[in-house]
Write a protein that holds these residues in place. Sequence first.
Motif, mmCIF file in Angstrom:
data_model
loop_
_atom_site.group_PDB
_atom_site.id
_atom_site.type_symbol
_atom_site.label_atom_id
_atom_site.label_comp_id
_atom_site.label_asym_id
_atom_site.label_seq_id
_atom_site.Cartn_x
_atom_site.Cartn_y
_atom_site.Cartn_z
ATOM 1 N N GLY A 71 -8.525 10.972 -50.418
ATOM 2 C CA GLY A 71 -7.242 10.717 -49.784
ATOM 3 C C GLY A 71 -6.573 12.013 -49.373
ATOM 4 N N VAL A 72 -6.661 13.000 -50.245
ATOM 5 C CA VAL A 72 -6.084 14.305 -49.929
ATOM 6 C C VAL A 72 -6.803 14.930 -48.744
ATOM 7 N N MET A 73 -8.123 14.817 -48.764
ATOM 8 C CA MET A 73 -8.908 15.396 -47.668
ATOM 9 C C MET A 73 -8.605 14.700 -46.346
ATOM 10 N N ASP A 74 -8.541 13.391 -46.372
ATOM 11 C CA ASP A 74 -8.238 12.671 -45.129
ATOM 12 C C ASP A 74 -6.891 13.101 -44.573
ATOM 13 N N ALA A 75 -5.937 13.265 -45.488
ATOM 14 C CA ALA A 75 -4.599 13.670 -45.049
ATOM 15 C C ALA A 75 -4.635 15.052 -44.409
ATOM 16 N N VAL A 76 -5.414 15.941 -44.987
ATOM 17 C CA VAL A 76 -5.455 17.299 -44.434
ATOM 18 C C VAL A 76 -6.245 17.325 -43.128
ATOM 19 N N PHE A 77 -7.241 16.481 -43.011
ATOM 20 C CA PHE A 77 -7.973 16.419 -41.748
ATOM 21 C C PHE A 77 -7.023 15.988 -40.647
ATOM 22 N N THR A 78 -6.223 15.006 -40.945
ATOM 23 C CA THR A 78 -5.235 14.544 -39.972
ATOM 24 C C THR A 78 -4.242 15.654 -39.635
ATOM 25 N N ALA A 79 -3.728 16.303 -40.668
ATOM 26 C CA ALA A 79 -2.716 17.339 -40.458
ATOM 27 C C ALA A 79 -3.285 18.530 -39.708
ATOM 28 N N ALA A 80 -4.574 18.805 -39.929
ATOM 29 C CA ALA A 80 -5.194 19.959 -39.289
ATOM 30 C C ALA A 80 -5.760 19.593 -37.914
ATOM 31 N N GLY A 81 -5.511 18.363 -37.495
ATOM 32 C CA GLY A 81 -6.002 17.940 -36.193
ATOM 33 C C GLY A 81 -7.502 17.788 -36.174
ATOM 34 N N GLN A 82 -8.012 17.196 -37.205
ATOM 35 C CA GLN A 82 -9.460 17.017 -37.348
ATOM 36 C C GLN A 82 -9.708 15.595 -37.857
ATOM 37 N N PRO A 83 -9.225 14.621 -37.113
ATOM 38 C CA PRO A 83 -9.122 13.217 -37.549
ATOM 39 C C PRO A 83 -10.327 12.687 -38.303
ATOM 40 N N GLU A 84 -11.512 12.874 -37.761
ATOM 41 C CA GLU A 84 -12.686 12.371 -38.445
ATOM 42 C C GLU A 84 -13.299 13.464 -39.304
ATOM 43 N N PRO A 85 -13.632 13.129 -40.535
ATOM 44 C CA PRO A 85 -14.202 14.089 -41.495
ATOM 45 C C PRO A 85 -15.479 14.746 -41.023
ATOM 46 N N LEU A 86 -15.847 14.571 -39.794
ATOM 47 C CA LEU A 86 -17.114 15.060 -39.270
ATOM 48 C C LEU A 86 -18.232 14.122 -39.673
ATOM 49 N N PRO A 87 -18.909 13.581 -38.712
ATOM 50 C CA PRO A 87 -19.995 12.666 -39.029
ATOM 51 C C PRO A 87 -21.141 13.429 -39.668
ATOM 52 N N HIS A 88 -21.661 12.907 -40.746
ATOM 53 C CA HIS A 88 -22.846 13.522 -41.330
ATOM 54 C C HIS A 88 -24.061 12.801 -40.787
ATOM 55 N N ALA A 89 -24.851 13.527 -40.052
ATOM 56 C CA ALA A 89 -25.985 12.929 -39.367
ATOM 57 C C ALA A 89 -27.052 12.509 -40.365
ATOM 58 N N HIS A 90 -26.784 11.422 -41.057
ATOM 59 C CA HIS A 90 -27.767 11.011 -42.044
ATOM 60 C C HIS A 90 -27.317 9.870 -42.956
#
Lengths: 127, 127
Positions: free
Chosen positions: A81-100
């Motif tokens: 939850g903390v990470m998702d919030a920071v991704f949003t705040a940092a303008g990085q909405p998706e946690p980056l897709p992990h190709a796998h």
Amino acid sequence: MIKPYQPSADLFKTLAHPARLAILSILREGEQCVCHIEAMLKLRQAYISQHLKVLKDAGIVSDRRDGWNMYYRVLRPEVFGVMDAVFTAAGQPEPLPHAHARAECPCPKCHPDPGPVDAGQVILLSE
Amino acid sequence: MIKPYQPSADLFKTLAHPARLAILSILREGEQCVCHIEAMLKLRQAYISQHLKVLKDAGIVSDRRDGWNMYYRVLRPEVFGVMDAVFTAAGQPEPLPHAHARAECPCPKCHPDPGPVDAGQVILLSE
DNA sequence: CAATGATATTCAGAATGTCGAATATGATTA
DNA sequence: TAATCATATTCGACATTCTGAATATCATTG
């Protein structure tokens, strides 16, 4: 007063490293061995182990041995939850897709080279 | 890969200090002058100013001069989402109640001592 | 028990963060 | 323009973190 914020600040500090965020992002999909993380991130094993220790000391992950491998898992899912919030705040909405999933993981140790895969070939994964 | 996580890690690093969390928590209620923060947290002015600079350099807050005072405000309200998430994760559900609104603020500079307040007295606040 | 594979620990130098003390700046008023 | 008020910056000692290199540990296999 400032002291009540210490635990939260400590948690932030633990998360304040790109390697640790990447590791947690991988562990988000479930328990993984160190070699898997190593292959995914292409970082030196000792380096990853150090960061895993930081996460473990902070009580965020736990480890479990199974034969040769150590499997790490996230103990406190709230960190996502903390990470998702920071991704949003940092303008990085998706946690980056992990190709796998485990199947597509290029980890040479987790998947002892079965040779090239033919189109149409059926691969049965032990679960 | 690790680099995509750098911006998020940097934001975490900026938030990884109890004084800065306390300051942001105060600013959550709106723009405030430095002396207000100083009185609320009972920290030295120069110390607060240093932390405000960190927050400003990170683009989290902005400042505005009005006469003698510098007023700080939060530029990116999304950080509150990050803070709330960490409070939850750290087992600190409520951000800590701040015993005040501008009216109850004990700041000796913001509120030049008007003497004891009588019960029933009406105080008109300039807005 | 020796060899091997997977992972952990230790060490050290560089870089960065903390925080107090002293001082500087910039707007305002007399 | 000198004095004052609110705030900012610089300096420096100290602690912590980062990260690569080398090495240690521990379970497994032969």
